[in-house]
Design a protein around this motif. Structure first.
Motif, PDB file in Angstrom:
ATOM      1  N   LEU A  89     -30.658  -1.659  51.884  1.00 30.71           N
ATOM      2  CA  LEU A  89     -31.457  -2.892  51.561  1.00 30.71           C
ATOM      3  C   LEU A  89     -32.405  -3.063  52.629  1.00 30.71           C
ATOM      4  CD1 LEU A  89     -28.218  -5.114  50.519  1.00 30.71           C
ATOM      5  CD2 LEU A  89     -30.215  -4.002  49.066  1.00 30.71           C
ATOM      6  N   ALA A  90     -31.919  -2.999  53.922  1.00 30.49           N
ATOM      7  CA  ALA A  90     -33.098  -3.166  55.147  1.00 30.49           C
ATOM      8  C   ALA A  90     -34.281  -2.328  54.883  1.00 30.49           C
ATOM      9  CB  ALA A  90     -32.356  -3.351  56.546  1.00 30.49           C
ATOM     10  N   PHE A  91     -33.708  -1.132  54.781  1.00 30.33           N
ATOM     11  CA  PHE A  91     -34.691   0.057  54.546  1.00 30.33           C
ATOM     12  C   PHE A  91     -35.896  -0.514  53.387  1.00 30.33           C
ATOM     13  CE2 PHE A  91     -36.417   3.867  52.557  1.00 30.33           C
ATOM     14  CZ  PHE A  91     -36.665   4.749  53.743  1.00 30.33           C
ATOM     15  N   LEU A  92     -35.395  -0.833  52.452  1.00 30.66           N
ATOM     16  CA  LEU A  92     -36.210  -0.966  50.967  1.00 30.66           C
ATOM     17  C   LEU A  92     -36.934  -2.190  51.206  1.00 30.66           C
ATOM     18  CD1 LEU A  92     -33.703  -0.361  48.159  1.00 30.66           C
ATOM     19  CD2 LEU A  92     -35.500   0.921  48.980  1.00 30.66           C
ATOM     20  N   VAL A  93     -36.557  -3.309  52.183  1.00 35.34           N
ATOM     21  CA  VAL A  93     -37.213  -4.632  52.440  1.00 35.34           C
ATOM     22  C   VAL A  93     -38.229  -4.244  53.106  1.00 35.34           C
ATOM     23  CG1 VAL A  93     -37.133  -6.530  53.764  1.00 35.34           C
ATOM     24  CG2 VAL A  93     -35.283  -6.238  52.228  1.00 35.34           C
ATOM     25  N   SER A  94     -38.121  -3.403  54.210  1.00 38.32           N
ATOM     26  CA  SER A  94     -39.172  -2.701  55.192  1.00 38.32           C
ATOM     27  C   SER A  94     -40.271  -1.942  54.320  1.00 38.32           C
ATOM     28  CB  SER A  94     -38.673  -2.021  56.366  1.00 38.32           C
ATOM     29  OG  SER A  94     -39.671  -1.440  57.214  1.00 38.32           O
ATOM     30  N   ARG A  95     -39.772  -1.003  53.577  1.00 36.55           N
ATOM     31  CA  ARG A  95     -40.446  -0.139  52.629  1.00 36.55           C
ATOM     32  C   ARG A  95     -41.549  -0.715  51.730  1.00 36.55           C
ATOM     33  NH1 ARG A  95     -40.022   5.412  51.283  1.00 36.55           N
ATOM     34  NH2 ARG A  95     -39.672   5.493  53.511  1.00 36.55           N
ATOM     35  N   TYR A 143     -35.044  -0.893  59.796  1.00 36.53           N
ATOM     36  CA  TYR A 143     -36.099  -1.778  59.400  1.00 36.53           C
ATOM     37  C   TYR A 143     -37.220  -0.652  59.810  1.00 36.53           C
ATOM     38  CZ  TYR A 143     -34.315  -6.116  57.743  1.00 36.53           C
ATOM     39  OH  TYR A 143     -33.582  -6.795  56.922  1.00 36.53           O
ATOM     40  N   ALA A 144     -36.895  -0.272  60.988  1.00 37.29           N
ATOM     41  CA  ALA A 144     -38.402   0.877  61.413  1.00 37.29           C
ATOM     42  C   ALA A 144     -38.423   2.188  60.607  1.00 37.29           C
ATOM     43  CB  ALA A 144     -37.726   1.402  62.847  1.00 37.29           C
ATOM     44  N   LEU A 145     -37.185   2.583  60.118  1.00 32.58           N
ATOM     45  CA  LEU A 145     -37.239   3.737  59.077  1.00 32.58           C
ATOM     46  C   LEU A 145     -37.812   3.654  58.013  1.00 32.58           C
ATOM     47  CD1 LEU A 145     -33.833   5.486  60.249  1.00 32.58           C
ATOM     48  CD2 LEU A 145     -36.138   6.548  60.780  1.00 32.58           C
ATOM     49  N   GLY A 146     -37.844   2.325  57.565  1.00 38.64           N
ATOM     50  CA  GLY A 146     -38.467   1.910  56.358  1.00 38.64           C
ATOM     51  C   GLY A 146     -39.918   2.047  56.406  1.00 38.64           C
ATOM     52  N   LEU A 147     -40.352   2.073  57.347  1.00 39.54           N
ATOM     53  CA  LEU A 147     -41.888   2.140  57.613  1.00 39.54           C
ATOM     54  C   LEU A 147     -42.304   3.518  57.793  1.00 39.54           C
ATOM     55  CD1 LEU A 147     -42.314  -0.794  60.273  1.00 39.54           C
ATOM     56  CD2 LEU A 147     -42.830  -0.677  58.184  1.00 39.54           C
ATOM     57  N   THR A 148     -41.216   4.370  57.744  1.00 35.92           N
ATOM     58  CA  THR A 148     -41.837   5.871  57.849  1.00 35.92           C
ATOM     59  C   THR A 148     -41.808   6.442  56.551  1.00 35.92           C
ATOM     60  OG1 THR A 148     -39.559   6.728  57.924  1.00 35.92           O
ATOM     61  CG2 THR A 148     -40.760   5.940  60.208  1.00 35.92           C
ATOM     62  N   ARG A 149     -42.197   7.861  56.363  1.00 34.22           N
ATOM     63  CA  ARG A 149     -42.228   8.606  55.209  1.00 34.22           C
ATOM     64  C   ARG A 149     -41.116   8.998  54.802  1.00 34.22           C
ATOM     65  NH1 ARG A 149     -47.095  10.908  52.302  1.00 34.22           N
ATOM     66  NH2 ARG A 149     -48.462   9.963  54.042  1.00 34.22           N
ATOM     67  N   VAL A 150     -39.943   8.750  55.699  1.00 38.58           N
ATOM     68  CA  VAL A 150     -38.627   9.377  55.263  1.00 38.58           C
ATOM     69  C   VAL A 150     -38.483   8.988  53.805  1.00 38.58           C
ATOM     70  CG1 VAL A 150     -36.188   9.312  55.638  1.00 38.58           C
ATOM     71  CG2 VAL A 150     -37.808   9.419  57.658  1.00 38.58           C
ATOM     72  N   ARG A 151     -37.761   9.983  53.111  1.00 36.14           N
ATOM     73  CA  ARG A 151     -37.246   9.641  51.719  1.00 36.14           C
ATOM     74  C   ARG A 151     -36.190   8.838  51.726  1.00 36.14           C
ATOM     75  NH1 ARG A 151     -39.512  14.895  51.360  1.00 36.14           N
ATOM     76  NH2 ARG A 151     -37.486  15.765  51.802  1.00 36.14           N
ATOM     77  N   PHE A 152     -36.116   7.893  50.695  1.00 33.13           N
ATOM     78  CA  PHE A 152     -34.983   6.984  50.410  1.00 33.13           C
ATOM     79  C   PHE A 152     -33.554   7.861  50.521  1.00 33.13           C
ATOM     80  CE2 PHE A 152     -31.871   4.421  47.982  1.00 33.13           C
ATOM     81  CZ  PHE A 152     -31.804   3.359  48.971  1.00 33.13           C
TER      82      PHE A 152
END
Length: 230
Positions: A89-95, A143-152
């Protein structure tokens, strides 16, 4: 309008963090209540844990409590599911709130854009090593990883790297025996397992540092070569 939406989202996140910190003071009471709720308690525990991750609330007391309430096998499963859900969820919020802004910034610098693409290509390995390492704050890292190009999908699959640390904390909670003793200040037992996990974490920190450095160096070389080509 985009900046206004981003500012509103940032304010909402700050409010969530403050609310989470306030709720964190009641985690011990919540864990005690969950203990008598059966299957419903397990579901509520997972949801509360995931919400704590999104709100930057240290969930270590809940991880320890999982061992005391559910035992090692179920406690480890519930915590791993909850932590993965909260991290996702945190990843998607950031992404979806800030990734567009990051991409626009990267568009003006081919070297940084090349590094971003390279990190995305190695995303699963990097995230796995980051999850093993104790040097990177868990909630901030989501959150930081959500700003990268890492695939979900890679990000979620690499969450298995949280398993060793989760198992150690849940087992320590099981040794404590009850939620009341955890509230009184019980901590992770520092036996052979603790120091083994610490050693693995330090090696993972070194590995992820070397990996990212090599990826960045390779990406910069490729970007420079492309820029110098006639």
């Amino acid at each position: 309008m985009k900046l206004a939406r981003l500012a509103l989202a940032a304010l909402a996140l700050v409010a969530l963090v403050f609310a989470g910190r306030a709720a964190g003071a009641h985690f011990s009471a919540f864990a005690s209540w969950v203990q008598g709720q059966g299957a419903l308690g397990a579901a509520l525990f997972v949801l509360a844990y995931a919400a704590a991750v999104v709100a930057f609330v240290p969930a270590s007391i809940l991880t320890l409590a999982a061992g005391a309430i559910f035992g090692v096998p179920r406690g480890t499963l519930y915590v791993l599911v909850a932590a993965t859900l909260g991290a996702a969820l945190a990843f998607l919020v950031s992404r979806y709130l800030a990734r567009g802004l990051v991409e626009r910034k990267l568009a003006g610098d081919p070297r940084l854009a090349a590094i971003d693409r390279a990190v995305g290509a190695e995303g699963r390995r990097i995230v796995f090593l980051l999850r093993l390492s104790p040097a990177f704050p868990f909630s901030l890292l989501n959150y930081a990883l959500g700003l990268t190009r890492v695939r979900f999908a890679d990000y979620v699959l690499a969450s298995v790297g949280m398993l060793p640390g989760t198992l150690l904390y849940v087992y320590s909670g099981k040794l404590a025996g009850d939620v009341a003793s955890l509230a009184g200040g019980a901590s992770v037992a520092k036996g052979a397992g603790y120091y083994t996990l610490l050693g693995v974490g330090l090696l993972a920190t070194l590995a992820v540092t070397v990996t990212v450095t090599r990826i960045a160096r390779r990406a910069l070389s490729q970007a420079t070569a492309i820029g110098a080509a006639p």
